[in-house]
Design an enzyme around this catalytic site. Structure first.
Site, mmCIF file in Angstrom:
data_model
loop_
_atom_site.group_PDB
_atom_site.id
_atom_site.type_symbol
_atom_site.label_atom_id
_atom_site.label_comp_id
_atom_site.label_asym_id
_atom_site.label_seq_id
_atom_site.Cartn_x
_atom_site.Cartn_y
_atom_site.Cartn_z
ATOM 1 C CG ASN A 45 33.086 -32.670 -27.096
ATOM 2 O OD1 ASN A 45 32.442 -31.619 -27.133
ATOM 3 N ND2 ASN A 45 34.400 -32.712 -27.206
ATOM 4 N NE ARG B 67 35.299 -29.997 -23.872
ATOM 5 C CZ ARG B 67 35.695 -29.148 -24.781
ATOM 6 N NH1 ARG B 67 35.170 -29.186 -25.983
ATOM 7 N NH2 ARG B 67 36.586 -28.259 -24.499
ATOM 8 C CG HIS C 264 43.265 -28.244 -22.652
ATOM 9 N ND1 HIS C 264 44.332 -27.528 -23.125
ATOM 10 C CD2 HIS C 264 42.524 -28.562 -23.726
ATOM 11 C CE1 HIS C 264 44.236 -27.409 -24.440
ATOM 12 N NE2 HIS C 264 43.131 -28.025 -24.828
ATOM 13 N N GLY D 236 48.487 -30.213 -27.890
ATOM 14 C CA GLY D 236 47.761 -30.751 -29.040
ATOM 15 C C GLY D 236 47.583 -29.622 -30.028
ATOM 16 C CG ASN D 237 44.916 -27.969 -33.663
ATOM 17 O OD1 ASN D 237 45.879 -27.268 -33.968
ATOM 18 N ND2 ASN D 237 43.797 -27.978 -34.333
ATOM 19 N NE ARG E 142 42.824 -22.169 -29.794
ATOM 20 C CZ ARG E 142 42.391 -23.062 -28.931
ATOM 21 N NH1 ARG E 142 42.699 -22.971 -27.650
ATOM 22 N NH2 ARG E 142 41.637 -24.060 -29.329
ATOM 23 N NE ARG F 216 50.023 -35.215 -37.842
ATOM 24 C CZ ARG F 216 48.848 -35.757 -37.616
ATOM 25 N NH1 ARG F 216 48.723 -37.061 -37.558
ATOM 26 N NH2 ARG F 216 47.781 -35.009 -37.438
ATOM 27 N N GLY G 9 52.309 -33.866 -27.724
ATOM 28 C CA GLY G 9 53.038 -34.355 -26.550
ATOM 29 C C GLY G 9 53.204 -35.863 -26.544
ATOM 30 C CD GLU G 10 48.537 -38.710 -26.023
ATOM 31 O OE1 GLU G 10 48.186 -39.548 -26.882
ATOM 32 O OE2 GLU G 10 47.719 -38.097 -25.310
ATOM 33 C CG ASN G 11 51.158 -39.236 -31.244
ATOM 34 O OD1 ASN G 11 51.299 -40.432 -31.047
ATOM 35 N ND2 ASN G 11 50.008 -38.620 -31.081
ATOM 36 C CD GLU H 159 40.383 -33.796 -23.269
ATOM 37 O OE1 GLU H 159 40.894 -34.108 -24.356
ATOM 38 O OE2 GLU H 159 39.980 -32.661 -23.015
HETATM 39 P P1 AMP Z 1 44.987 -33.058 -30.419
HETATM 40 O O1 AMP Z 1 44.458 -31.656 -30.460
HETATM 41 O O2 AMP Z 1 45.411 -33.509 -29.067
HETATM 42 O O3 AMP Z 1 44.099 -34.048 -31.116
HETATM 43 O O4 AMP Z 1 46.332 -33.018 -31.277
HETATM 44 C C1 AMP Z 1 46.323 -32.857 -32.671
HETATM 45 C C2 AMP Z 1 47.690 -32.493 -33.156
HETATM 46 O O5 AMP Z 1 48.653 -33.470 -32.737
HETATM 47 C C3 AMP Z 1 47.823 -32.475 -34.657
HETATM 48 O O6 AMP Z 1 47.424 -31.255 -35.188
HETATM 49 C C4 AMP Z 1 49.304 -32.682 -34.854
HETATM 50 O O7 AMP Z 1 49.918 -31.413 -34.787
HETATM 51 C C5 AMP Z 1 49.742 -33.455 -33.624
HETATM 52 N N1 AMP Z 1 50.153 -34.840 -33.959
HETATM 53 C C6 AMP Z 1 49.383 -35.931 -34.027
HETATM 54 N N2 AMP Z 1 50.127 -37.013 -34.361
HETATM 55 C C7 AMP Z 1 51.407 -36.591 -34.482
HETATM 56 C C8 AMP Z 1 52.651 -37.205 -34.802
HETATM 57 N N3 AMP Z 1 52.743 -38.513 -35.073
HETATM 58 N N4 AMP Z 1 53.754 -36.438 -34.832
HETATM 59 C C9 AMP Z 1 53.680 -35.124 -34.586
HETATM 60 N N5 AMP Z 1 52.550 -34.483 -34.265
HETATM 61 C C10 AMP Z 1 51.420 -35.196 -34.215
#
Ligand code: AMP
Length: 395
Positions: A7, A88, A177, A204-205, A235, A279, A327-329, A378
């Site tokens: 990437n 990518r 995505h 995610g972000n 955004r 967070r 979504g995962e965390n 990904e």
């Molecule tokens: P990504 O773009 O998929 O890497 O997601 C990044 C974003 O995931 C971060 O900016 C956080 O907002 C969110 N994130 C990561 N870990 C956690 C967590 N344990 N609890 C809540 N949000 C999280």
């Protein structure tokens, strides 16, 4: 077979080396500040991590250094072991709807669409060019973020604007995505079967939702650019376009400057005034910061609204999947979203929802739509697409 995934950004290059078809990540790393002062790289392998400062003048120096280090660290014995490199690439427009073998002519053809992805595509293609030059006998494959969405029908991908805008300038929804949504689809089709109807929520972000029926994308929330759809970290997602000329006059700024503010100063950051990281916003809300709490409620509501819309579009989804950083965390954000789609008959509880970063069904048996957490990957999707092209022999 060893496959490298890449990437490349304008001043960075992220890589993962996979053993395929075992799907094992052998090494990964990041080259940073390419072409800038203070450039360096980090490589992780075998539970170890090295970080070195190194003058990375451009992407081809980074690629050469990566090759040298893979051998010097004993990760590979010779460059011949790398049989494929998957890149990518953000934007393939309508023309590149599948992973595509790259050579310099194809790179040239993709570069026609650089104006559709000006921040990413030139850098992605610069990375690809460096690898084609460094490893001329290796199959280089372009995997496009837009490709998976190319199955959308005209009713979904066209905007209700003068038709000539589409015909003459390619103004349409492309969606992004795609590699993540495709991974989620592949994963869930093994769980639910290949005719499943799922709503993939990549939060995610950046963030986008995707309605998928039987492996085909029916609709997705990002649009002509990744600015559209749900509210994101920084955004805005969808807003009334008339805001743009209005606020341009008020702030005495250009259209490009306002678009930058919609990309970088909006979303969770814009509403909370605190952070784009969920967070921090969650922590602020817990400490009684009203704007953080408001930002969280807006974020959850906009995602919930699209889920309800996509459930309608799919005539009833089989599963809703939460993936990517939030979504995962984020247990809290998932809970807030699920509360807001109550009318769809979904049900979870705190015990089931108590999961971070791993695959789990989080709905109760009574839930009319199954709810899952699935970590996206990904890089693995890019490695799989590259591997399939190589073993399929069409390269
Ligand atoms: P990504 O773009 O998929 O890497 O997601 C990044 C974003 O995931 C971060 O900016 C956080 O907002 C969110 N994130 C990561 N870990 C956690 C967590 N344990 N609890 C809540 N949000 C999280």
């Amino acid at each position: 077979m060893k496959i490298l995934t890449v990437n490349a950004g304008s001043s960075s290059l992220k890589f993962t080396l996979f053993e395929m078809p075992e799907e094992k990540a052998i090494a990964s790393g990041l080259f940073e500040k390419i072409g800038l002062n203070g450039s360096s790289y980090t490589i992780k392998y075998n539970g170890e991590k090295i970080t070195k400062e190194y003058d990375l003048k451009d992407h081809s120096v980074a690629v050469k250094k990566l090759m040298d280090e893979l051998i010097a660290l004993g990760i590979i014995n010779s460059l011949d072991e790398i049989e494929g490199v998957g890149h990518r690439i953000l934007h393939g427009a309508q023309e590149f709807s599948e992973p595509t073998v790259l050579n310099m002519d194809v790179v040239q053809a993709i570069s026609k669409y650089n104006e559709l992805g000006p921040l990413h595509n030139p850098a992605n293609l610069m990375g690809a060019t460096s690898f084609i030059e460094a490893l001329p006998n290796v199959t280089n494959v372009g995997v496009f973020d837009t490709a998976f969405h190319q199955t959308m029908g005209e009713e979904e991908f066209l905007y209700p604007v003068p038709f000539e805008w589409y015909q003459d300038y390619g103004i349409r929804k492309y969606g992004f995505h795609g590699t993540s949504h495709k991974y989620i689809w592949k994963f869930m089709s093994e769980v639910l079967g290949s005719s499943a109807k799922i709503i993939s929520c990549h939060i995610g972000n950046g963030g986008s939702l995707c309605a998928i029926r039987g492996g085909k994308v029916v609709d997705t929330t990002m649009g002509f650019t990744p600015l559209a759809g749900i509210m994101m970290g920084s955004r805005s997602g969808d807003i009334d376009p008339s805001i743009i000329p209005f606020i341009m006059k008020k702030l005495n700024k250009s259209a490009d400057e306002i678009i930058t503010m919609l990309n970088k100063n909006s979303g969770l950051l814009g509403v909370s005034g605190v952070s784009s990281d969920s967070r921090d916003v969650e922590a602020g809300a817990n400490e009684g910061n009203e704007r953080c709490a408001l930002a969280e409620r807006m974020y959850a509501q906009k995602i919930a609204n699209f889920i309800a819309m996509y459930n309608n579009l799919l005539d009833g989804a089989d599963a809703i999947v939460f993936t990517a950083g939030v979504g995962e965390n984020s247990i809290t954000m998932r809970k807030m979203i699920i509360e807001r789609i109550h009318s769809l008959g979904v049900a979870t509880n705190d015990e089931l929802n108590n999961v971070r970063g791993e695959f789990k069904k989080i709905s109760t048996d009574e839930s009319r739509i199954a709810l899952y957490v699935v970590p996206t990957n990904e890089e693995l999707m890019i490695a799989t697409d590259t591997y399939n092209i190589i073993v399929g022999g069409n390269h």
